[in-house]
Design a protein around this motif. Structure first.
Motif, PDB file in Angstrom:
ATOM      1  N   TYR A 222       1.632   9.507  -5.480  1.00  0.00           N
ATOM      2  CA  TYR A 222       2.405  10.780  -5.189  1.00  0.00           C
ATOM      3  C   TYR A 222       3.079  11.216  -5.924  1.00  0.00           C
ATOM      4  O   TYR A 222       2.832  12.858  -6.914  1.00  0.00           O
TER       5      TYR A 222
ATOM      6  N   SER B  91       1.769   1.736  -3.031  1.00  0.00           N
ATOM      7  CA  SER B  91       0.717   2.009  -4.230  1.00  0.00           C
ATOM      8  C   SER B  91       0.968   3.683  -3.708  1.00  0.00           C
ATOM      9  O   SER B  91       0.457   4.680  -4.804  1.00  0.00           O
ATOM     10  N   ASN B  92       1.020   3.782  -3.012  1.00  0.00           N
ATOM     11  CA  ASN B  92       1.039   6.074  -2.524  1.00  0.00           C
ATOM     12  C   ASN B  92       2.137   6.453  -3.256  1.00  0.00           C
ATOM     13  O   ASN B  92       1.851   7.481  -3.399  1.00  0.00           O
TER      14      ASN B  92
ATOM     15  N   THR C 120       0.626  -1.209  -0.180  1.00  0.00           N
ATOM     16  CA  THR C 120       0.024  -0.137  -0.293  1.00  0.00           C
ATOM     17  C   THR C 120       0.725   1.036   0.343  1.00  0.00           C
ATOM     18  O   THR C 120       0.681   2.161  -0.757  1.00  0.00           O
TER      19      THR C 120
END
Length: 80
Positions: free
Chosen positions: A32, A27-28, A24
């Motif tokens: 970003y 993925s962030n 996660t």
């Protein structure tokens, strides 16, 4: 449009680290990097390249860390 907290990616000489991130978080980081691309109109930076500026920003805004650093005895003055 809101301003992102992360400024442009600095291209200093890197020190290589190997880290593991939860999926996660990765993925962030990708999301970003894409947000940086939309905000700047430049190609999205490599997600690995934005980790250091994020950590640098985090440490710069951490009051407790700044207080510790301010009172820290420089390495050369320590009795090793």
């Amino acid at each position: 449009m809101s301003k992102l907290k992360l400024p442009a990616v600095n291209h200093e000489k890197p020190v290589k680290l190997t880290i593991e991130l939860p999926g996660t978080v990765h993925s962030n980081l990708i999301a970003y990097a894409e947000a940086i691309s939309r905000e700047t109109g430049q190609p999205a930076p490599d997600p690995a390249k934005i980790i250091a500026p994020m950590i640098e920003r985090f440490m710069a805004t951490d009051r407790a860390f700044r207080r510790i650093q301010k009172n820290k005895v420089p390495l050369r003055e320590r009795n090793l």
